[in-house]
Scaffold this motif. Sequence first.
Motif, PDB file in Angstrom:
ATOM      1  N   ASP A  96      36.234  28.459  10.460  1.00 57.65           N
ATOM      2  CA  ASP A  96      36.656  29.144   9.485  1.00 57.65           C
ATOM      3  C   ASP A  96      37.414  28.560   8.250  1.00 57.65           C
ATOM      4  OD1 ASP A  96      36.206  31.309  11.143  1.00 57.65           O
ATOM      5  OD2 ASP A  96      37.934  31.521  11.710  1.00 57.65           O
ATOM      6  N   ALA A 100      36.828  28.435   4.520  1.00 63.89           N
ATOM      7  CA  ALA A 100      37.655  28.446   3.221  1.00 63.89           C
ATOM      8  C   ALA A 100      37.862  27.749   2.724  1.00 63.89           C
ATOM      9  CB  ALA A 100      38.557  29.096   3.604  1.00 63.89           C
ATOM     10  N   SER A 101      37.811  26.743   2.500  1.00 61.77           N
ATOM     11  CA  SER A 101      37.471  24.751   1.925  1.00 61.77           C
ATOM     12  C   SER A 101      37.640  23.525   2.179  1.00 61.77           C
ATOM     13  CB  SER A 101      39.198  25.081   1.409  1.00 61.77           C
ATOM     14  OG  SER A 101      40.231  24.305   2.125  1.00 61.77           O
TER      15      SER A 101
END
Length: 116
Positions: A96, A100-101
């Motif tokens: 995750d 996300a980044s």
Amino acid sequence: MALIQAGHGAVAISSQLSVERAGITLAAFTRGRWLAFIPIQIVSMKRLQMSPDKMIRMANQIATFFKTQPGDDAPAKVAAHITDFWEPRMRAQLRDYAAASGEGLDDIVLKAVPLV
């Protein structure tokens, strides 16, 4: 399986081996040929989530180690290590975060995440 706190350490134990009597949860375990019951405290599973900083540090340490090994398959080795030794929720947290980044993660870790 349930994570329990028994004495000074947390251990996994089969839920079929735990019983509750008079409000106290007892876990069965074997030691040699003996069967024993110990009082335990169920530990919240939320405690298993790592802080992002710790997760990044751990993943990057694994990548740093495999960078020093011969061959060019470091991402596959990092993914295998994470798959073998990280708990499923930890792996999901890493996936995750990378989606996300991925900020702060080593390039080898970012290449390994899809393989986890």
